[in-house]
Every structure is written in structure tokens, then in C-alpha cells.
Design an enzyme around this catalytic site. Sequence first.
Site, PDB file in Angstrom:
ATOM      1  N   GLY A 233       0.802  -1.212   0.000  1.00  0.00           N
ATOM      2  CA  GLY A 233       0.000   0.000   0.000  1.00  0.00           C
ATOM      3  C   GLY A 233       0.832   1.259   0.000  1.00  0.00           C
ATOM      4  N   ARG A 236       3.390   6.159   3.438  1.00  0.00           N
ATOM      5  CA  ARG A 236       3.358   6.722   4.783  1.00  0.00           C
ATOM      6  C   ARG A 236       2.771   5.744   5.801  1.00  0.00           C
ATOM      7  NH1 ARG A 236       1.136  12.699   5.805  1.00  0.00           N
ATOM      8  NH2 ARG A 236      -0.770  11.653   5.162  1.00  0.00           N
ATOM      9  N   GLY A 238       2.543   2.548   5.502  1.00  0.00           N
ATOM     10  CA  GLY A 238       3.429   1.386   5.598  1.00  0.00           C
ATOM     11  C   GLY A 238       4.615   1.658   6.513  1.00  0.00           C
ATOM     12  N   GLU A 255       5.432  -3.589   0.578  1.00  0.00           N
ATOM     13  CA  GLU A 255       5.573  -3.285  -0.835  1.00  0.00           C
ATOM     14  C   GLU A 255       4.962  -1.911  -0.999  1.00  0.00           C
ATOM     15  OE1 GLU A 255       4.334  -3.185  -4.581  1.00  0.00           O
ATOM     16  OE2 GLU A 255       3.632  -5.253  -4.272  1.00  0.00           O
ATOM     17  N   CYS A 292       1.629  -1.208  -9.195  1.00  0.00           N
ATOM     18  CA  CYS A 292       2.888  -0.989  -8.470  1.00  0.00           C
ATOM     19  C   CYS A 292       4.041  -0.850  -9.449  1.00  0.00           C
ATOM     20  CB  CYS A 292       3.207  -2.171  -7.565  1.00  0.00           C
ATOM     21  SG  CYS A 292       1.803  -2.861  -6.730  1.00  0.00           S
TER      22      CYS A 292
END
Lengths: 523, 523
Positions: A233, A236, A238, A255, A292
Site C-alpha cells: 500500500g 506513509r 506502511g 511493498e 505498483c
Amino acid sequence: MEKVLVAGQWQESLAAGEFQATNPSTHEKLPAKFPVSSWSDVEGMLNGAAEAFQDMRRRRPEEIASFLERYAERLEGARDELVEIAHAETGLPRAPRLADVELPRTTGQLRKAAAAAISGDWSMPVLDTALGIRACYQSLGPVAVFGPNNFPFAFNGVAGGDFAAAIAAGNPVIAKASSSHPATTKRLAEEAILAVQESGLHPATVQMIYRLGHADGAKFVSDHRLGATGYTGARRAGLALKAAADAAGKPIYLELSSVNPVVITKGALQESLPALVDQYFTSVLMGAGQFCTNPGLLVIPEGDLSAEFLKELADRFRSAAAGTLLSPAVASSLKQAVEVLSAAGASMLAQGAAPDGPRCAFPNTLLQCSGEQFIADPEKFQTEAFGNAALVVVAKGTLEIVSVLESLEGNLTGCIYSATDGSEESDYDRIAFAMTPKVGRLLNDKMPTGVAVSPAMNHGGPYPATGHPGFTAVGIPASMLRFGKLTSFDNVRGDRLPAILRDQNPTGKTWRNIDGRWTVESL
Amino acid sequence: MEKVLVAGQWQESLAAGEFQATNPSTHEKLPAKFPVSSWSDVEGMLNGAAEAFQDMRRRRPEEIASFLERYAERLEGARDELVEIAHAETGLPRAPRLADVELPRTTGQLRKAAAAAISGDWSMPVLDTALGIRACYQSLGPVAVFGPNNFPFAFNGVAGGDFAAAIAAGNPVIAKASSSHPATTKRLAEEAILAVQESGLHPATVQMIYRLGHADGAKFVSDHRLGATGYTGARRAGLALKAAADAAGKPIYLELSSVNPVVITKGALQESLPALVDQYFTSVLMGAGQFCTNPGLLVIPEGDLSAEFLKELADRFRSAAAGTLLSPAVASSLKQAVEVLSAAGASMLAQGAAPDGPRCAFPNTLLQCSGEQFIADPEKFQTEAFGNAALVVVAKGTLEIVSVLESLEGNLTGCIYSATDGSEESDYDRIAFAMTPKVGRLLNDKMPTGVAVSPAMNHGGPYPATGHPGFTAVGIPASMLRFGKLTSFDNVRGDRLPAILRDQNPTGKTWRNIDGRWTVESL
């Protein structure tokens, strides 16, 4: 209000709040109300998971595999319904994306994980017969999986890659849904718990909540009952979880963001300019750029060819319809990121039409800066613009391309397109030498958007693309190693060893390293 | 003042202070003065290491191996001198310990690392020919190695296991000496840099300083030029470095404290009580108990047999001479730890005579508590008493033994001695089931002190024994994985691949996983 799945039961949440998802195609709130869980829900799940873990440690791999297979079948049975719900919550096309690509990928992953659990290859058995020491990776403990917004099935906390890897490695999962598709996650969890029941596993093997406050999230990932966390996700959120988990010594695999640099050399432009416009355009705007591995940073050498390339690319950006974004939050983050890039000095190369209708969307946006600008302020210029926007860096030759790459943070992928006639090998070497340490996956002559479920895949990369440069989030069995604990058995009596370390190869085909030699033979 | 080794030069330190080591056999300060480096030394080393890393990335494995082999030869050549210096700084016996055990282990590790660099097996090549994706671990970047006090050669930052693993994986090393044996470290570094010169590697491939302030240490391990850190030593200092490295997303591998529980069942006592007294006594007081794997926590069931066992063990503790401790700091920490255990309620089962002479030492100490006491305050009772002290927990049967184990933090090792006639298998199962998740290495019928350099060794374990449950600090090639970065090559043209991933097996005997099958064949 919807119920949470705790210890095998759909139960009322002791909710600290509630939320609704938005249909991004209409920008309207969807009717179902979901709880923001309080710690009490998490406490129940952690206790359940601790019990399920002890149960799971005694299970044969076949029992775990049978759950994963049954779950895959169930998802196929619920396909139309799942696609409909996910479409409403994410705006992603029903077909081919959801029905024909993402759901089959998800069930495929579950089945590969089932096969990996049975084969045991993931656990890397090593036997030293001279010294009487044998080692392998074993299950680690309950795994918390935080799913992202951009893959409602394939990376979902309760069905996706991290889920499959954690379960196949012998760990119960506590899933945290993405707030943008809670109903999809609920529907998946319904099938999961039925498959758990059918396969006779402990009822707390799979648990699920929708949302948590920040403080409870930090407490959750650092809890002593947890084995590890997988998070996909935003950066910040994470990193806040990482700080909490790190302080407690709990592994957390992240990730996060990545701009995925693509370099196209002069030779490549000479050889196939129109095809490259098409490939880059397709890759960067596919799914409204919400991957991603979206190639959001293009680096090309200054010159007439790149000017032509950019003119054609800009035309395509302008004339294409803006895709629908996953949520109002994605749209506003994208707007913000484009503002950061513009404020840093990037100029607007192309901006598409304002999106039609009320849906969550943002005009296709192509920005440009010089290599010199980029190198002077790399932090700002490598801001990830998650969605249908990209930054082109026009560099003064190979030396400046290399400097741009050297100023990058860690990324998931990096691509180099160059002449196919061997005339640019020395340029390639310099570019690849600078790029390789910055990326988890290096590509030639190919866009990075696709992430094949291959044992050789690395969907990972140096920080801050992920939290650790040695692990992949995609690719079974390699991704399972994140959820394993290395254990050595020293002088342990033969009949007390885990089956996979005994003299007799338990499957007759598990790969084991015996005295330095990989073999499927028994001792 | 002694000089530091920066970028191939022995140079004056821009010192923030100075210190001297103590001869623990006499408790007198040794004459040489060593600098506490300021950031300026570190800055120079980081720049040098970044350059050396780029150089090293272009080297053939044979060049790296040749350095490691030359270094091993040089250490053998300097053996007598090294043993003398290390003896003066550590009090460890010249022979057999330093000359015949630790130095051969050190050169053996360097040679195994050389062979591992050449074979390439450590990098786990995976080839997916159908999808055209190939992956392996590659060098990560300069590695900082903080050596511990208890192995002046075999774990030394500039010669030990972490050093050998980091170099063999293709990374330059910046070593931080243990403050208790700086002259030994200097002498090793002298040989290292000569071997670097002789093998033609970049002069900053090996660098060394003696000591750093806490703030500079934190800045060091989080620096962007660094790839990773290996730290072996005290828990508090290690966790401070971990916090800094984690916040910067830099991998740090810690080997911290461990009490290494040993369980001896009633059946084992029945079968071989005298032998067990001897084995435990020897293991727990060997080297004055200054091993990471020292079995400082013994758990036995209440009863006549354990009373007899403890009586004999206590006699041995009382009558043995107290060994010399490594430094005044070790002696004072040990005293403190024994005080914590006593204050928690442990009773004194045996205390040996006060040590003779002025040397660093502490009376042999055997403490005791009940299972109930332990379970009520596990945090205090599992305080590591690094040195010649141990705690015996007398538990009420298997159930309480299991509860004691369940209340433990992560440990490097755990041992179970039980009846050999099969009469205690169900007790064994319960004890092992509780112990396995807590330890990196499970032993049967054997003390944990020895740590063989085996591919199947795990010298690691769950937090806080180490910082990550998936890695080992001993055992080549496995220990090298800590210093590797996973890289996937997707559609990369054949002649651009790293040698180890090309169709042709570069050595003809490197193990590679090709399409799911491990083989040494070429494609």
C-alpha cells in the site's frame, strides 16, 4: 453494520467507527456500512490465531493444500458475484480485467501455493550427514496481511499473493481489508471460511477485519502473538507500521511506492519509435496507471528522435480518455503528486481532457523535466504519481542518464530499451550498471507492468520500494520465505525430525540439499 | 595513538577521544592508545567503500576468493604473534583455544567463503526458461561489521564469520573492532590490507576503526552508502543500532543475548546422571561461560534425581576455579545480572571461591528458582548472565516445563535430554513442541556450546536472540544471504546476464534451479 470474521465467527464488531466505500464510477457512496474495529476485535483475532497456529503446526501439508484448493474452487463458483461487487467498489472493468485476468490469477496463485505446500521445496531442506545437523524453514506464526487498493482479488489480504504464501508456509492469516473494497473482501472471506470448514482446519486459520485506527494498527503488527506482517500500500501508512513492528522485532514485509524507471536509448528510438510510443503509452496508462510496476518515470536522451517520440506520446496522452481511478483518495493523491512535480519545476507536456461524468478520475498527465533539473532535486522529482500521470526526463546523453539513475531511491523495476544490433553495448553496460543496484527486477526491451507468477520473479527491491532487498512478494515458492523461520536440528533423533528432514524423502520428489548436492533421492 | 585503516591507508584518526584495552589476566591497562573515531573517519570510510563496491561489482569471483585465501595464509603466518596479542587482551588461553581452535576456525571460514564465492551456490540462481526470467542474489553494498568481545579472531569484524560472508558475497567491509581487543583487531587488519594489495582488489575493500560514539554509530548504520550491517554483541547497544538502521530501511543483522535453555527429563537423569552433570558443567563453564550459546538456563523436573543432580553440579561449581573473564565490563555486567536474578527471588545453590589475584573474574555461580517463580516473572528470570553463572529452574513435571518454555523470548539454541529407550516420547513431543518456535537450533542429547560451520547450521533465532528469524550468522554459504540483494532479470539478453544466469553453467558445477529442478548442467 457488517460483521467481522473472528475465530471462525461472523461477529458484531466492537466498532470504534464506521465507513462506506465509494463507487468510483459514480462517485456515490455504496450502501453497506463497515466497522472500524476497536482493539477488542484484534485481541480476539490474535488469541484465535495463536490457537490456530498451534493446530496448524500439527497438520500435514496435504490438509493445508486441500484448503487452498477448495478455496480456489469456491472462488470460481462465486465468480460472477465477486466480479460484480469488485467492479462496483473499484471501477475496474468486469472483463477482461476482473473476470478473465485477476480472478484466474488469484485462483492460480492459491493452487500454486497448494502445490508448494505439498512439495515442501520452499522450505529449503539442508542435510549435513557428517555432522548430523539438518535445517529447513518452518512456519513462523500468525501473519497479518494488509491488502492494497489496486488488486481487489490478486493482492487481497484474504485471497491474494501474501495470503496464499503465508497459509502455504503453515501460518494462519489475519487479513485487513483495503478500505476501498470492503464488500469484495467480505465476499472473499465468506468463501474462505467455508473452505476452512470443509477442509477441517482450525476455524481461526483465516480471520478478517475491515479497518483499524493508526494506533491499533501499530499495536497489532508489534503484538507478541504475531509472526510477521505483509503490507502492500501507500508509503506513509506502511512506514508507520514498519516503525512499530521493527521496534518489537517483528518481521514486516512492505511493498510500497515505486516509479519504475524506463530508459530508452537513441538506438532503440531509431529502430522502432512508433512501437515504443505504443508500448510505453499502453503500459503507463493501463488500468489508469494504478499498478505498483507502472513505468511512471521515463528517461530519454535529448535530440530530434526523442522530440518526435514525445510529440507522439503527448498526442496519445491527450486523445485517450482518462481511466477511472480506484477511489476519491487515489484521485486526490494523484492531483497532489502532480502538484509536487509541477512545483519542483516539471513542465506540462500533455494534459488530456477533463474526465466525463461524476466518476473518480484525473486528466491523463505527461510532465517533463531536464536531467539537470532531476539531479538537482531528485527527492521531489521521483514523487510517485500513482495513476495516469508520468514524468519524462530528457537527459543530455548517457552520462546524464546514469546520473539520473544514481540519484534514484530503490524501485521495484527498471527497464532499458536499446539498439538490437549490438551498437550500443557500452552505453547499455553503463546504464545497466547504474540501474541494477536500484531495482528488484531489471528488464530489457519490455515494459514492467506484468508481474508473472514465476519462481524467478522478484516483485521486490531496495528500500523504499520494499522494506528489505532480499525478498519477493510474488512468485511461489520464493515469496513464502518471508513467512518462514529457519530452524536447525542438531543431533535430533531420526524419528523426531520433521518429515521433510528425515532420511526418507517424504514425497519422493522434494528437492533437498544433502551434503552440498541438491537431490530428490532419500538418504 | 594508533592509526585507523581508511581507504587503504593507515591514517591518523580525527579522534573524538581515546581508550586503552585492559589485560584481564592482570587487570592492568595495556599501553597502546586507540582513537575513538569522529564522524570524519567514518565519512572517509563510507566514500572509500562506495568506490570499492563499484570496483568489486566488476570483479570475477576468483579475484575475491584469491584475497580470502591469501588472507587466510597470512593469518597462519602471523599465528604466534596474533595469539600473543589476543591472549594479552582477552585472557583466553593461548592453547588450545586461541592457537589450535579459534585461529584454525577463522582461516577455515575464510577458505570456505573463498570456495563459496567461486561456486556461486550461495546466490541461488533460478531460471524460468518458459517465461524468460532469471534471478539470483547479488552483492548488496558495503557492509559494516561490529565484532563482539568473545571471539577475537573467529567473529572479529575484520576476520570473522560476518566479514568472510560479506566479502564472499561481493561486498566491501567496514569493520568496527571490539573495544576489548583493539590491538588484535589492528594486527588482523594489517594482514587483511596486505592481502588486499597482493590480490589487487580496491584498497578500500577492507577498512577498520576501533570505536565510535553512540550517535555516530547510529548515523553510520543508517548511511545511504551502506548496504547492511552485521552486529554481534550486547543487547542494548545492538538495539540502538537496529532502531537507527530500521528507520533508514537498511538491513541490520544482530546476534544478541540468549540463555539457551536445556531441559533434562527424569528419564535422562535415570539413565546417565553422572555423565549429564559432567556434560552440563563442562558446557556451562567452558571459556568462563562466555559463549553466545552458553546453556545458562537449565530446566529439570522436581524429584530425588534432580536433587542428586544439583548436589553434584553444585559441588563441581564450588570446587572449580573461576575462569578469567574477557574484560572488567564483562565482570561487572555479570555481577549485575546475578543481582537481578537474586532480586527476582532466585536462591544461591552454589558459589565458588573468590577468584585469586587481580584478574577479571567472578565466582562460579549457580542459582535456582522454581517453575512457578519463573513463570510469574519470566522477564527478570531470563536475564542473560554472560559468564560463569547459570540458573536452574526446578519444575513440577512436564506441564510446568512446557509453561517455562512458553514464557521464554527467542533464543539461539534449545536442548532436550530424554530417555533413550523410547519411554518418554510423549513428554518429548510436548517439550519440543513448545521449545522449537523459541529457538534457532534444537538439539537432542547434546550441549549447544559448539557451533559447527555447516551449511545446515542455524546460528540465529527469533527476536531478541537476533533481529530476524530467517537468517544464520554461521554456516557458509547460508550466512552470505544476509548480505545479498535479490535481482530478477526479465527478458534480459543472454550475453548481458550475469555469468551465473547464462545458459552455460559458468563453473560446470554451480547448482541452479532450472524450471523447478536443481541441476549443475548447462541449458
